[in-house]
Design a protein around this motif. Structure first.
Motif, short mmCIF file in Angstrom:
data_model
loop_
_atom_site.label_atom_id
_atom_site.label_comp_id
_atom_site.label_asym_id
_atom_site.label_seq_id
_atom_site.Cartn_x
_atom_site.Cartn_y
_atom_site.Cartn_z
N GLY A 52 -77.90 19.58 -54.84
CA GLY A 52 -77.16 20.63 -55.53
C GLY A 52 -76.77 21.77 -54.59
N LEU A 53 -77.70 22.17 -53.70
CA LEU A 53 -77.40 23.23 -52.74
C LEU A 53 -76.28 22.82 -51.78
CD1 LEU A 53 -81.01 24.49 -51.90
CD2 LEU A 53 -79.21 25.80 -53.05
N LEU A 54 -76.37 21.59 -51.27
CA LEU A 54 -75.34 21.10 -50.35
C LEU A 54 -73.99 20.98 -51.06
CD1 LEU A 54 -77.39 18.32 -48.48
CD2 LEU A 54 -76.70 20.57 -47.61
N LEU A 55 -74.01 20.50 -52.30
CA LEU A 55 -72.77 20.37 -53.04
C LEU A 55 -72.19 21.74 -53.40
CD1 LEU A 55 -70.90 18.18 -54.14
CD2 LEU A 55 -72.16 18.25 -56.30
N GLY A 56 -73.08 22.71 -53.62
CA GLY A 56 -72.62 24.07 -53.87
C GLY A 56 -71.86 24.62 -52.66
N LEU A 57 -72.39 24.36 -51.47
CA LEU A 57 -71.72 24.77 -50.24
C LEU A 57 -70.38 24.04 -50.11
CD1 LEU A 57 -71.70 26.28 -47.52
CD2 LEU A 57 -72.98 24.35 -46.54
N GLY A 58 -70.40 22.73 -50.42
CA GLY A 58 -69.16 21.94 -50.36
C GLY A 58 -68.12 22.46 -51.34
N SER A 59 -68.56 22.85 -52.54
CA SER A 59 -67.63 23.40 -53.55
C SER A 59 -67.01 24.70 -53.07
CB SER A 59 -68.38 23.64 -54.87
OG SER A 59 -68.88 22.45 -55.39
N LEU A 60 -67.84 25.54 -52.45
CA LEU A 60 -67.36 26.83 -51.94
C LEU A 60 -66.28 26.61 -50.88
CD1 LEU A 60 -67.59 29.92 -51.91
CD2 LEU A 60 -69.44 29.67 -50.24
N ILE A 61 -66.54 25.68 -49.96
CA ILE A 61 -65.57 25.38 -48.90
C ILE A 61 -64.29 24.82 -49.49
CG2 ILE A 61 -65.12 23.90 -46.90
CD1 ILE A 61 -68.16 24.07 -46.29
N TYR A 62 -64.44 23.90 -50.45
CA TYR A 62 -63.28 23.28 -51.11
C TYR A 62 -62.44 24.32 -51.84
CZ TYR A 62 -60.85 20.02 -54.30
OH TYR A 62 -59.91 19.31 -55.01
#
Length: 570
Positions: free
Chosen positions: A239-249
Protein backbone atom coordinates in the motif's frame (compact mmCIF):
# COMPACT_ATOMS: atom_id res chain seq x y z
CA UNK A 1 -33.67 28.40 20.67
CA UNK A 2 -33.89 24.64 21.21
CA UNK A 3 -37.51 24.46 20.01
CA UNK A 4 -36.53 26.53 16.96
CA UNK A 5 -33.73 24.08 16.12
CA UNK A 6 -35.91 21.02 16.74
CA UNK A 7 -38.63 22.42 14.47
CA UNK A 8 -36.00 23.11 11.81
CA UNK A 9 -34.65 19.57 11.88
CA UNK A 10 -38.15 18.00 11.80
CA UNK A 11 -39.12 20.15 8.81
CA UNK A 12 -35.88 19.30 7.03
CA UNK A 13 -36.30 15.53 7.56
CA UNK A 14 -39.90 15.68 6.35
CA UNK A 15 -38.79 17.56 3.26
CA UNK A 16 -36.09 14.98 2.48
CA UNK A 17 -38.54 12.08 2.86
CA UNK A 18 -41.06 13.86 0.63
CA UNK A 19 -38.37 14.44 -2.00
CA UNK A 20 -37.39 10.77 -2.02
CA UNK A 21 -40.91 9.31 -2.09
CA UNK A 22 -42.79 11.83 -4.20
CA UNK A 23 -40.16 13.36 -6.46
CA UNK A 24 -37.01 11.26 -6.69
CA UNK A 25 -38.49 7.77 -6.92
CA UNK A 26 -40.14 8.14 -10.36
CA UNK A 27 -37.29 10.32 -11.63
CA UNK A 28 -34.70 7.81 -10.39
CA UNK A 29 -36.41 4.91 -12.15
CA UNK A 30 -36.70 6.90 -15.38
CA UNK A 31 -33.04 7.95 -15.20
CA UNK A 32 -32.04 4.34 -14.45
CA UNK A 33 -33.90 2.88 -17.43
CA UNK A 34 -32.61 5.61 -19.76
CA UNK A 35 -29.05 5.16 -18.48
CA UNK A 36 -29.13 1.39 -19.01
CA UNK A 37 -30.31 1.83 -22.60
CA UNK A 38 -27.80 4.63 -23.27
CA UNK A 39 -24.84 2.64 -21.94
CA UNK A 40 -25.76 -0.48 -23.89
CA UNK A 41 -25.89 1.61 -27.09
CA UNK A 42 -22.58 3.27 -26.17
CA UNK A 43 -20.76 -0.04 -25.67
CA UNK A 44 -22.36 -1.53 -28.78
CA UNK A 45 -21.18 1.45 -30.85
CA UNK A 46 -17.63 1.03 -29.49
CA UNK A 47 -17.63 -2.64 -30.48
CA UNK A 48 -18.83 -1.83 -34.00
CA UNK A 49 -16.00 0.71 -34.38
CA UNK A 50 -13.50 -1.84 -33.03
CA UNK A 51 -14.61 -4.45 -35.60
CA UNK A 52 -14.35 -1.90 -38.41
CA UNK A 53 -10.87 -0.79 -37.32
CA UNK A 54 -9.56 -4.35 -36.93
CA UNK A 55 -10.91 -5.23 -40.38
CA UNK A 56 -9.92 -2.23 -42.46
CA UNK A 57 -7.40 -0.04 -40.59
CA UNK A 58 -3.98 -0.13 -38.92
CA UNK A 59 -4.57 0.70 -35.22
CA UNK A 60 -2.09 3.64 -34.96
CA UNK A 61 -3.70 5.20 -38.04
CA UNK A 62 -7.16 4.72 -36.51
CA UNK A 63 -5.98 6.46 -33.32
CA UNK A 64 -4.83 9.49 -35.32
CA UNK A 65 -8.16 9.59 -37.21
CA UNK A 66 -10.06 9.44 -33.90
CA UNK A 67 -7.97 12.35 -32.63
CA UNK A 68 -8.87 14.31 -35.77
CA UNK A 69 -12.60 13.66 -35.12
CA UNK A 70 -12.36 14.92 -31.51
CA UNK A 71 -10.23 17.90 -32.54
CA UNK A 72 -12.80 18.84 -35.21
CA UNK A 73 -15.62 18.78 -32.64
CA UNK A 74 -13.62 20.81 -30.11
CA UNK A 75 -12.68 23.36 -32.77
CA UNK A 76 -16.40 23.76 -33.51
CA UNK A 77 -17.20 24.62 -29.87
CA UNK A 78 -18.24 21.16 -28.64
CA UNK A 79 -16.20 21.57 -25.44
CA UNK A 80 -17.93 18.65 -23.70
CA UNK A 81 -16.08 16.07 -25.85
CA UNK A 82 -12.65 17.17 -24.60
CA UNK A 83 -10.84 15.21 -21.90
CA UNK A 84 -11.82 12.29 -19.64
CA UNK A 85 -15.25 13.69 -18.68
CA UNK A 86 -15.41 13.18 -14.92
CA UNK A 87 -13.48 16.33 -14.01
CA UNK A 88 -15.55 18.41 -16.44
CA UNK A 89 -18.83 17.20 -14.94
CA UNK A 90 -17.60 17.74 -11.36
CA UNK A 91 -16.81 21.35 -12.24
CA UNK A 92 -20.23 21.93 -13.83
CA UNK A 93 -22.04 20.25 -10.92
CA UNK A 94 -20.18 22.09 -8.15
CA UNK A 95 -20.74 25.45 -9.85
CA UNK A 96 -24.34 24.52 -10.79
CA UNK A 97 -23.67 25.37 -14.45
CA UNK A 98 -26.09 24.10 -17.08
CA UNK A 99 -25.08 20.83 -18.76
CA UNK A 100 -25.89 20.94 -22.49
CA UNK A 101 -28.28 18.14 -23.57
CA UNK A 102 -26.15 17.58 -26.68
CA UNK A 103 -23.38 16.20 -24.41
CA UNK A 104 -25.28 12.90 -24.44
CA UNK A 105 -24.85 12.24 -28.16
CA UNK A 106 -21.70 14.28 -28.90
CA UNK A 107 -19.84 12.43 -26.15
CA UNK A 108 -21.23 9.06 -27.24
CA UNK A 109 -19.98 9.68 -30.77
CA UNK A 110 -16.54 11.14 -29.98
CA UNK A 111 -15.71 8.70 -27.16
CA UNK A 112 -17.11 5.76 -29.11
CA UNK A 113 -14.85 6.58 -32.07
CA UNK A 114 -11.83 7.18 -29.79
CA UNK A 115 -12.24 4.01 -27.72
CA UNK A 116 -13.14 1.87 -30.70
CA UNK A 117 -10.08 3.11 -32.62
CA UNK A 118 -7.68 1.47 -30.19
CA UNK A 119 -7.01 4.26 -27.69
CA UNK A 120 -6.37 2.54 -24.33
CA UNK A 121 -8.83 4.71 -22.42
CA UNK A 122 -11.78 4.11 -20.13
CA UNK A 123 -15.50 4.07 -20.81
CA UNK A 124 -16.43 5.29 -17.35
CA UNK A 125 -15.37 8.94 -17.88
CA UNK A 126 -17.61 9.44 -20.92
CA UNK A 127 -20.34 7.41 -19.19
CA UNK A 128 -20.13 9.62 -16.10
CA UNK A 129 -20.55 12.76 -18.22
CA UNK A 130 -23.30 11.31 -20.41
CA UNK A 131 -25.18 10.18 -17.30
CA UNK A 132 -24.98 13.65 -15.81
CA UNK A 133 -26.17 15.22 -19.07
CA UNK A 134 -29.01 12.71 -19.39
CA UNK A 135 -30.22 13.28 -15.83
CA UNK A 136 -29.93 17.07 -16.17
CA UNK A 137 -32.07 16.93 -19.33
CA UNK A 138 -34.69 14.73 -17.64
CA UNK A 139 -34.64 17.00 -14.58
CA UNK A 140 -35.35 20.04 -16.74
CA UNK A 141 -38.40 18.22 -18.15
CA UNK A 142 -39.63 17.79 -14.58
CA UNK A 143 -39.03 21.51 -13.89
CA UNK A 144 -36.51 20.85 -11.13
CA UNK A 145 -34.82 23.85 -9.54
CA UNK A 146 -31.04 24.38 -9.66
CA UNK A 147 -30.44 22.57 -6.38
CA UNK A 148 -32.40 19.50 -7.45
CA UNK A 149 -30.81 19.50 -10.91
CA UNK A 150 -27.42 19.25 -9.21
CA UNK A 151 -28.67 16.23 -7.24
CA UNK A 152 -30.11 14.70 -10.43
CA UNK A 153 -26.65 14.92 -12.02
CA UNK A 154 -25.29 12.69 -9.24
CA UNK A 155 -28.10 10.20 -9.86
CA UNK A 156 -27.37 10.10 -13.60
CA UNK A 157 -23.59 9.76 -13.27
CA UNK A 158 -24.08 7.02 -10.66
CA UNK A 159 -26.49 5.01 -12.80
CA UNK A 160 -24.33 5.15 -15.95
CA UNK A 161 -21.15 4.25 -14.02
CA UNK A 162 -23.01 1.37 -12.38
CA UNK A 163 -24.27 0.08 -15.73
CA UNK A 164 -20.77 0.14 -17.29
CA UNK A 165 -19.30 -1.99 -14.49
CA UNK A 166 -22.49 -3.89 -13.50
CA UNK A 167 -21.77 -2.63 -9.98
CA UNK A 168 -24.70 -0.63 -8.53
CA UNK A 169 -23.28 -0.17 -5.03
CA UNK A 170 -19.78 0.79 -6.14
CA UNK A 171 -21.04 3.03 -8.94
CA UNK A 172 -23.36 4.90 -6.59
CA UNK A 173 -20.65 5.35 -3.98
CA UNK A 174 -18.18 6.54 -6.62
CA UNK A 175 -20.56 9.22 -7.91
CA UNK A 176 -21.20 10.36 -4.32
CA UNK A 177 -17.53 10.34 -3.31
CA UNK A 178 -15.61 11.62 -6.35
CA UNK A 179 -16.76 15.31 -6.15
CA UNK A 180 -14.76 15.61 -2.90
CA UNK A 181 -11.26 14.71 -1.71
CA UNK A 182 -12.22 14.12 1.92
CA UNK A 183 -15.96 13.66 1.97
CA UNK A 184 -18.94 11.82 0.53
CA UNK A 185 -22.36 13.17 -0.42
CA UNK A 186 -25.01 10.89 1.09
CA UNK A 187 -27.96 13.29 0.67
CA UNK A 188 -29.06 11.72 -2.59
CA UNK A 189 -27.63 8.22 -2.07
CA UNK A 190 -30.95 6.31 -1.91
CA UNK A 191 -32.42 7.73 -5.15
CA UNK A 192 -29.03 7.26 -6.87
CA UNK A 193 -28.88 3.63 -5.69
CA UNK A 194 -32.41 2.98 -6.98
CA UNK A 195 -31.42 4.45 -10.35
CA UNK A 196 -28.21 2.39 -10.38
CA UNK A 197 -30.01 -0.90 -9.73
CA UNK A 198 -32.53 -0.03 -12.44
CA UNK A 199 -29.79 0.84 -14.92
CA UNK A 200 -27.84 -2.37 -14.26
CA UNK A 201 -30.98 -4.48 -14.81
CA UNK A 202 -31.83 -2.56 -17.99
CA UNK A 203 -28.24 -2.88 -19.25
CA UNK A 204 -28.26 -6.63 -18.55
CA UNK A 205 -31.49 -7.12 -20.51
CA UNK A 206 -30.21 -5.05 -23.43
CA UNK A 207 -26.78 -6.68 -23.55
CA UNK A 208 -28.09 -10.24 -23.10
CA UNK A 209 -31.18 -10.31 -25.29
CA UNK A 210 -30.68 -7.54 -27.86
CA UNK A 211 -26.98 -6.67 -28.20
CA UNK A 212 -23.83 -8.77 -27.92
CA UNK A 213 -21.69 -6.64 -25.59
CA UNK A 214 -18.38 -7.54 -23.92
CA UNK A 215 -18.63 -6.97 -20.18
CA UNK A 216 -15.97 -6.86 -17.47
CA UNK A 217 -15.42 -10.38 -16.10
CA UNK A 218 -12.43 -10.98 -13.87
CA UNK A 219 -12.14 -14.60 -12.78
CA UNK A 220 -9.45 -14.89 -10.12
CA UNK A 221 -9.45 -17.25 -7.17
CA UNK A 222 -7.75 -16.18 -3.96
CA UNK A 223 -5.62 -18.24 -1.58
CA UNK A 224 -4.71 -15.44 0.84
CA UNK A 225 -5.77 -16.24 4.44
CA UNK A 226 -8.56 -13.98 5.68
CA UNK A 227 -6.64 -12.33 8.54
CA UNK A 228 -2.95 -13.08 8.99
CA UNK A 229 -0.29 -10.87 10.59
CA UNK A 230 2.33 -11.64 7.93
CA UNK A 231 -0.06 -10.72 5.15
CA UNK A 232 -1.13 -7.54 6.95
CA UNK A 233 2.53 -6.41 6.94
CA UNK A 234 3.06 -7.38 3.27
CA UNK A 235 -0.13 -5.70 2.12
CA UNK A 236 0.70 -2.56 4.14
CA UNK A 237 4.13 -2.30 2.49
CA UNK A 238 2.48 -2.74 -0.90
CA UNK A 239 0.00 0.00 0.00
CA UNK A 240 2.82 2.43 0.84
CA UNK A 241 4.64 1.69 -2.42
CA UNK A 242 1.43 2.00 -4.42
CA UNK A 243 0.67 5.27 -2.65
CA UNK A 244 4.03 6.62 -3.85
CA UNK A 245 3.27 5.28 -7.34
CA UNK A 246 -0.14 6.99 -7.31
CA UNK A 247 1.44 10.29 -6.28
CA UNK A 248 3.98 10.09 -9.12
CA UNK A 249 1.26 9.10 -11.61
CA UNK A 250 -0.99 11.99 -10.53
CA UNK A 251 1.82 14.53 -10.78
CA UNK A 252 2.96 13.24 -14.18
CA UNK A 253 -0.59 13.53 -15.50
CA UNK A 254 -1.03 17.07 -14.16
CA UNK A 255 2.43 18.14 -15.41
CA UNK A 256 1.71 16.77 -18.88
CA UNK A 257 -1.71 18.39 -18.80
CA UNK A 258 -0.07 21.74 -17.99
CA UNK A 259 2.49 21.21 -20.77
CA UNK A 260 -0.21 20.53 -23.35
CA UNK A 261 -2.10 23.59 -22.06
CA UNK A 262 0.76 25.75 -23.37
CA UNK A 263 -0.61 24.99 -26.82
CA UNK A 264 -2.99 27.88 -27.36
CA UNK A 265 -5.77 26.08 -29.25
CA UNK A 266 -7.31 22.98 -27.58
CA UNK A 267 -7.88 21.11 -30.84
CA UNK A 268 -4.16 21.37 -31.66
CA UNK A 269 -3.11 19.64 -28.45
CA UNK A 270 -5.61 16.84 -29.18
CA UNK A 271 -4.06 16.34 -32.63
CA UNK A 272 -0.52 16.33 -31.21
CA UNK A 273 -1.35 13.95 -28.34
CA UNK A 274 -3.17 11.48 -30.61
CA UNK A 275 -0.19 11.49 -32.98
CA UNK A 276 2.25 10.84 -30.09
CA UNK A 277 -0.01 8.10 -28.74
CA UNK A 278 -0.21 6.46 -32.18
CA UNK A 279 3.58 6.53 -32.53
CA UNK A 280 4.07 4.77 -29.19
CA UNK A 281 1.37 2.21 -30.05
CA UNK A 282 3.25 1.49 -33.29
CA UNK A 283 6.62 1.24 -31.48
CA UNK A 284 5.16 -1.12 -28.87
CA UNK A 285 3.84 -3.42 -31.64
CA UNK A 286 7.36 -3.56 -33.14
CA UNK A 287 9.12 -4.32 -29.86
CA UNK A 288 6.82 -7.14 -28.77
CA UNK A 289 4.48 -9.44 -30.62
CA UNK A 290 2.31 -9.86 -27.52
CA UNK A 291 -1.30 -9.40 -28.76
CA UNK A 292 -2.18 -7.75 -25.40
CA UNK A 293 -0.35 -4.61 -26.52
CA UNK A 294 -3.04 -3.77 -29.07
CA UNK A 295 -6.01 -4.76 -26.93
CA UNK A 296 -8.03 -2.07 -25.14
CA UNK A 297 -11.01 -1.59 -22.84
CA UNK A 298 -12.71 -4.44 -21.02
CA UNK A 299 -11.25 -7.00 -23.44
CA UNK A 300 -7.74 -6.00 -22.35
CA UNK A 301 -8.62 -5.93 -18.64
CA UNK A 302 -10.32 -9.33 -18.87
CA UNK A 303 -7.41 -10.95 -20.74
CA UNK A 304 -4.62 -9.41 -18.67
CA UNK A 305 -6.36 -10.24 -15.37
CA UNK A 306 -7.39 -13.77 -16.29
CA UNK A 307 -3.92 -14.65 -17.70
CA UNK A 308 -1.82 -12.73 -15.19
CA UNK A 309 -0.26 -15.92 -13.75
CA UNK A 310 1.24 -16.87 -17.13
CA UNK A 311 3.02 -13.54 -17.77
CA UNK A 312 6.69 -13.06 -16.88
CA UNK A 313 8.07 -10.00 -15.11
CA UNK A 314 9.74 -8.69 -18.28
CA UNK A 315 6.46 -8.92 -20.20
CA UNK A 316 4.59 -7.11 -17.42
CA UNK A 317 7.20 -4.35 -17.34
CA UNK A 318 7.02 -3.79 -21.11
CA UNK A 319 3.21 -3.74 -21.10
CA UNK A 320 3.13 -1.40 -18.08
CA UNK A 321 5.70 1.05 -19.51
CA UNK A 322 4.09 1.42 -22.92
CA UNK A 323 0.54 1.49 -21.62
CA UNK A 324 1.45 4.17 -19.05
CA UNK A 325 3.18 6.38 -21.65
CA UNK A 326 0.38 5.98 -24.20
CA UNK A 327 -2.36 6.61 -21.65
CA UNK A 328 -0.67 9.71 -20.21
CA UNK A 329 -0.08 11.25 -23.64
CA UNK A 330 -3.58 10.58 -24.96
CA UNK A 331 -5.51 11.66 -21.87
CA UNK A 332 -3.34 14.67 -20.93
CA UNK A 333 -3.80 15.98 -24.46
CA UNK A 334 -7.59 16.06 -24.12
CA UNK A 335 -8.71 13.01 -26.09
CA UNK A 336 -12.28 11.88 -25.47
CA UNK A 337 -11.47 8.87 -23.27
CA UNK A 338 -11.64 8.10 -19.56
CA UNK A 339 -8.67 7.71 -17.22
CA UNK A 340 -10.43 5.52 -14.60
CA UNK A 341 -10.13 2.10 -16.33
CA UNK A 342 -6.55 2.66 -17.58
CA UNK A 343 -5.58 3.52 -14.01
CA UNK A 344 -7.09 0.22 -12.86
CA UNK A 345 -4.92 -1.64 -15.38
CA UNK A 346 -1.73 0.14 -14.33
CA UNK A 347 -2.45 -0.48 -10.65
CA UNK A 348 -3.13 -4.14 -11.36
CA UNK A 349 0.13 -4.51 -13.29
CA UNK A 350 2.06 -2.87 -10.43
CA UNK A 351 0.44 -5.35 -8.05
CA UNK A 352 1.42 -8.32 -10.20
CA UNK A 353 5.02 -7.07 -10.53
CA UNK A 354 5.21 -6.56 -6.75
CA UNK A 355 4.11 -10.17 -6.20
CA UNK A 356 6.77 -11.54 -8.57
CA UNK A 357 9.62 -9.36 -7.23
CA UNK A 358 8.84 -10.28 -3.60
CA UNK A 359 8.68 -14.01 -4.35
CA UNK A 360 4.89 -14.19 -4.09
CA UNK A 361 4.28 -15.39 -7.66
CA UNK A 362 1.49 -17.68 -6.49
CA UNK A 363 -0.50 -14.57 -5.55
CA UNK A 364 -0.08 -12.39 -8.64
CA UNK A 365 -3.84 -12.46 -9.25
CA UNK A 366 -4.62 -11.30 -5.72
CA UNK A 367 -2.11 -8.43 -5.92
CA UNK A 368 -3.46 -7.50 -9.34
CA UNK A 369 -6.86 -6.94 -7.71
CA UNK A 370 -5.38 -5.10 -4.71
CA UNK A 371 -3.46 -2.89 -7.12
CA UNK A 372 -6.63 -2.04 -9.03
CA UNK A 373 -8.45 -0.94 -5.89
CA UNK A 374 -5.44 0.90 -4.46
CA UNK A 375 -4.57 2.94 -7.55
CA UNK A 376 -8.18 4.08 -7.88
CA UNK A 377 -8.22 5.24 -4.25
CA UNK A 378 -5.00 7.19 -4.77
CA UNK A 379 -5.83 8.79 -8.11
CA UNK A 380 -9.56 9.52 -7.75
CA UNK A 381 -9.44 10.12 -3.95
CA UNK A 382 -12.28 7.63 -3.46
CA UNK A 383 -11.10 5.02 -0.89
CA UNK A 384 -14.55 3.64 -0.02
CA UNK A 385 -16.03 3.30 -3.50
CA UNK A 386 -12.71 1.95 -4.86
CA UNK A 387 -12.90 -1.00 -2.51
CA UNK A 388 -16.62 -1.64 -3.04
CA UNK A 389 -16.44 -1.30 -6.83
CA UNK A 390 -13.57 -3.79 -7.23
CA UNK A 391 -15.26 -6.20 -4.81
CA UNK A 392 -18.40 -6.10 -6.96
CA UNK A 393 -16.44 -6.58 -10.19
CA UNK A 394 -14.35 -9.49 -8.90
CA UNK A 395 -16.84 -11.13 -6.57
CA UNK A 396 -14.17 -11.79 -3.94
CA UNK A 397 -15.62 -10.68 -0.56
CA UNK A 398 -12.91 -12.60 1.28
CA UNK A 399 -10.40 -9.96 0.16
CA UNK A 400 -12.28 -7.06 1.73
CA UNK A 401 -9.98 -6.86 4.77
CA UNK A 402 -6.77 -6.53 2.76
CA UNK A 403 -8.44 -4.29 0.19
CA UNK A 404 -9.50 -1.94 3.00
CA UNK A 405 -5.89 -1.77 4.22
CA UNK A 406 -4.50 -1.05 0.75
CA UNK A 407 -7.07 1.59 -0.25
CA UNK A 408 -6.71 3.42 3.07
CA UNK A 409 -2.90 3.47 3.01
CA UNK A 410 -2.74 4.48 -0.66
CA UNK A 411 -5.31 7.23 -0.14
CA UNK A 412 -3.33 8.69 2.79
CA UNK A 413 0.14 8.17 1.27
CA UNK A 414 -0.73 9.78 -2.06
CA UNK A 415 -1.66 13.11 -0.42
CA UNK A 416 -4.18 15.66 -1.69
CA UNK A 417 -3.09 15.53 -5.34
CA UNK A 418 -5.55 13.67 -7.57
CA UNK A 419 -6.45 13.36 -11.22
CA UNK A 420 -9.44 15.71 -10.97
CA UNK A 421 -8.46 19.33 -10.16
CA UNK A 422 -12.15 20.28 -9.99
CA UNK A 423 -12.63 18.17 -6.83
CA UNK A 424 -13.54 20.15 -3.73
CA UNK A 425 -11.98 19.38 -0.37
CA UNK A 426 -15.26 18.53 1.37
CA UNK A 427 -18.94 19.42 1.59
CA UNK A 428 -18.14 22.53 3.65
CA UNK A 429 -16.27 23.96 0.69
CA UNK A 430 -19.23 23.03 -1.55
CA UNK A 431 -21.58 24.79 0.86
CA UNK A 432 -19.35 27.89 0.87
CA UNK A 433 -19.53 28.02 -2.93
CA UNK A 434 -23.28 27.56 -2.83
CA UNK A 435 -23.78 30.28 -0.18
CA UNK A 436 -22.04 32.84 -2.40
CA UNK A 437 -24.93 32.55 -4.88
CA UNK A 438 -27.72 32.74 -2.26
CA UNK A 439 -28.41 36.47 -2.23
CA UNK A 440 -31.53 36.12 -0.10
CA UNK A 441 -29.32 35.06 2.84
CA UNK A 442 -27.73 38.53 2.79
CA UNK A 443 -30.91 40.16 4.13
CA UNK A 444 -31.12 38.01 7.31
CA UNK A 445 -29.09 39.54 10.21
CA UNK A 446 -27.53 37.14 12.72
CA UNK A 447 -28.88 39.39 15.48
CA UNK A 448 -32.29 37.92 14.67
CA UNK A 449 -31.17 34.35 15.44
CA UNK A 450 -28.57 34.77 18.21
CA UNK A 451 -29.28 34.20 21.89
CA UNK A 452 -29.34 37.64 23.52
CA UNK A 453 -29.73 36.48 27.14
CA UNK A 454 -26.14 35.28 27.57
CA UNK A 455 -24.63 33.65 30.64
CA UNK A 456 -21.17 35.11 31.28
CA UNK A 457 -18.25 34.70 33.67
CA UNK A 458 -15.55 37.14 34.75
CA UNK A 459 -11.81 36.41 34.86
CA UNK A 460 -11.67 36.44 38.68
CA UNK A 461 -14.03 33.48 39.03
CA UNK A 462 -12.50 30.20 40.24
CA UNK A 463 -12.75 26.83 38.50
CA UNK A 464 -15.07 25.59 41.25
CA UNK A 465 -17.45 28.54 40.77
CA UNK A 466 -17.36 28.11 36.97
CA UNK A 467 -18.26 24.42 37.28
CA UNK A 468 -21.35 25.33 39.31
CA UNK A 469 -22.34 27.81 36.61
CA UNK A 470 -22.12 25.09 33.98
CA UNK A 471 -24.01 22.59 36.13
CA UNK A 472 -26.92 24.97 36.42
CA UNK A 473 -27.30 25.39 32.67
CA UNK A 474 -27.49 23.32 29.47
CA UNK A 475 -24.68 25.16 27.75
CA UNK A 476 -21.12 23.91 27.18
CA UNK A 477 -19.27 27.15 26.38
CA UNK A 478 -19.40 30.50 28.23
CA UNK A 479 -17.82 33.81 27.20
CA UNK A 480 -15.71 35.64 29.79
CA UNK A 481 -16.16 39.41 30.01
CA UNK A 482 -14.82 42.34 32.00
CA UNK A 483 -17.27 43.13 34.76
CA UNK A 484 -17.12 46.87 34.05
CA UNK A 485 -17.87 47.12 30.32
CA UNK A 486 -18.88 43.59 29.19
CA UNK A 487 -16.07 43.41 26.63
CA UNK A 488 -15.17 39.81 25.75
CA UNK A 489 -11.72 38.93 27.07
CA UNK A 490 -11.87 35.14 26.88
CA UNK A 491 -13.93 31.99 26.51
CA UNK A 492 -14.11 28.71 28.40
CA UNK A 493 -15.80 25.34 27.87
CA UNK A 494 -16.89 22.78 30.45
CA UNK A 495 -14.26 20.35 29.11
CA UNK A 496 -11.51 22.88 29.78
CA UNK A 497 -12.25 22.68 33.51
CA UNK A 498 -11.65 18.96 33.91
CA UNK A 499 -8.74 17.89 36.13
CA UNK A 500 -7.86 21.45 37.20
CA UNK A 501 -7.26 22.94 40.63
CA UNK A 502 -10.63 24.06 42.00
CA UNK A 503 -9.11 27.33 43.25
CA UNK A 504 -7.47 28.27 39.93
CA UNK A 505 -8.75 31.56 38.47
CA UNK A 506 -10.23 31.59 34.98
CA UNK A 507 -7.92 34.41 33.87
CA UNK A 508 -5.04 31.90 34.05
CA UNK A 509 -6.67 29.15 31.98
CA UNK A 510 -9.18 30.82 29.66
CA UNK A 511 -8.72 31.03 25.89
CA UNK A 512 -7.89 34.65 25.17
CA UNK A 513 -7.67 34.50 21.39
CA UNK A 514 -11.45 34.55 20.95
CA UNK A 515 -13.07 34.37 17.51
CA UNK A 516 -16.15 36.61 17.58
CA UNK A 517 -18.87 37.64 15.15
CA UNK A 518 -20.21 41.17 14.92
CA UNK A 519 -23.95 41.76 15.24
CA UNK A 520 -24.14 43.63 11.91
CA UNK A 521 -23.22 40.51 9.89
CA UNK A 522 -25.76 38.86 7.60
CA UNK A 523 -26.51 35.14 7.67
CA UNK A 524 -24.62 34.78 4.38
CA UNK A 525 -21.49 36.44 5.80
CA UNK A 526 -21.68 34.48 9.06
CA UNK A 527 -21.98 31.17 7.21
CA UNK A 528 -18.89 31.88 5.14
CA UNK A 529 -16.88 32.83 8.25
CA UNK A 530 -17.89 29.88 10.45
CA UNK A 531 -17.37 27.32 7.70
CA UNK A 532 -13.83 28.62 7.23
CA UNK A 533 -12.92 28.76 10.92
CA UNK A 534 -14.13 25.30 11.99
CA UNK A 535 -15.18 26.68 15.42
CA UNK A 536 -18.64 25.89 16.81
CA UNK A 537 -19.32 28.64 19.41
CA UNK A 538 -19.17 32.39 18.86
CA UNK A 539 -19.74 35.41 21.10
CA UNK A 540 -21.55 38.13 19.12
CA UNK A 541 -20.21 41.63 19.78
CA UNK A 542 -21.04 45.20 18.75
CA UNK A 543 -18.84 46.15 15.78
CA UNK A 544 -17.11 49.24 17.22
CA UNK A 545 -17.18 48.85 21.01
CA UNK A 546 -16.71 45.01 21.03
CA UNK A 547 -19.27 44.82 23.85
CA UNK A 548 -20.99 41.43 24.12
CA UNK A 549 -24.48 41.45 22.60
CA UNK A 550 -25.27 37.77 22.19
CA UNK A 551 -24.06 34.23 21.60
CA UNK A 552 -24.50 31.93 18.62
CA UNK A 553 -23.42 28.41 17.60
CA UNK A 554 -22.66 26.77 14.29
CA UNK A 555 -25.81 24.70 14.75
CA UNK A 556 -27.91 27.87 15.19
CA UNK A 557 -26.50 29.32 11.97
CA UNK A 558 -26.97 26.13 9.95
CA UNK A 559 -30.50 25.76 11.35
CA UNK A 560 -31.35 29.29 10.23
CA UNK A 561 -29.85 28.54 6.81
CA UNK A 562 -32.03 25.43 6.42
CA UNK A 563 -35.09 27.42 7.47
CA UNK A 564 -34.36 30.07 4.82
CA UNK A 565 -33.85 27.33 2.23
CA UNK A 566 -37.29 25.92 3.07
CA UNK A 567 -38.92 29.35 2.88
CA UNK A 568 -37.23 30.13 -0.42
CA UNK A 569 -38.12 26.71 -1.89
CA UNK A 570 -41.80 27.32 -1.08
Amino acid sequence: MSSFKELNMIQWRQTKVKYILKKWLPISILIGISSGILMSLFLFFIQMVEITVRTFLFVPLAVVLAGIVTAFLVKNKFKEVEGPGIGYLIELKNKQIEIPPRSIYTRLFSSGISLGSGMPGGKEGPAFLMGGGLAYTIGKRFNLNKEDLSLAVTIGSASCTSAIFSAPLGGTLFASEVPFKRDIDMDIYLPAFIASITSVITFFIMSTYFLNITSLKINIETNIPFIDLKWIVIVSIFGLLLGLGSLIYNKLYLELNDSFSLIHLPYQKILLSSLLGAIFIWISSLITDNPLMLETGFTFINNIANNIDSLELSQLMIIFTFKAVIILFLISGGNSIGIFSPSLVLGGLLGAMFAIVTGLSLYTGEFFILGMAGILAGTAKTPISSMVLILEITGLPQMIFYMAIVTTIVYLASGETGLYPAQLLDRREALRQKIETKNYLAIVPISSIMASDVITLNPQVTVEQAKKKFEGSRIHTIPITNEENKIVVGIISSDDLNHLDENELLENIMITDVVTLTSDLSLQQALQLVLSSGIEHYPVVEKDSKILEGFITLRDILGAYLEQELIFAK
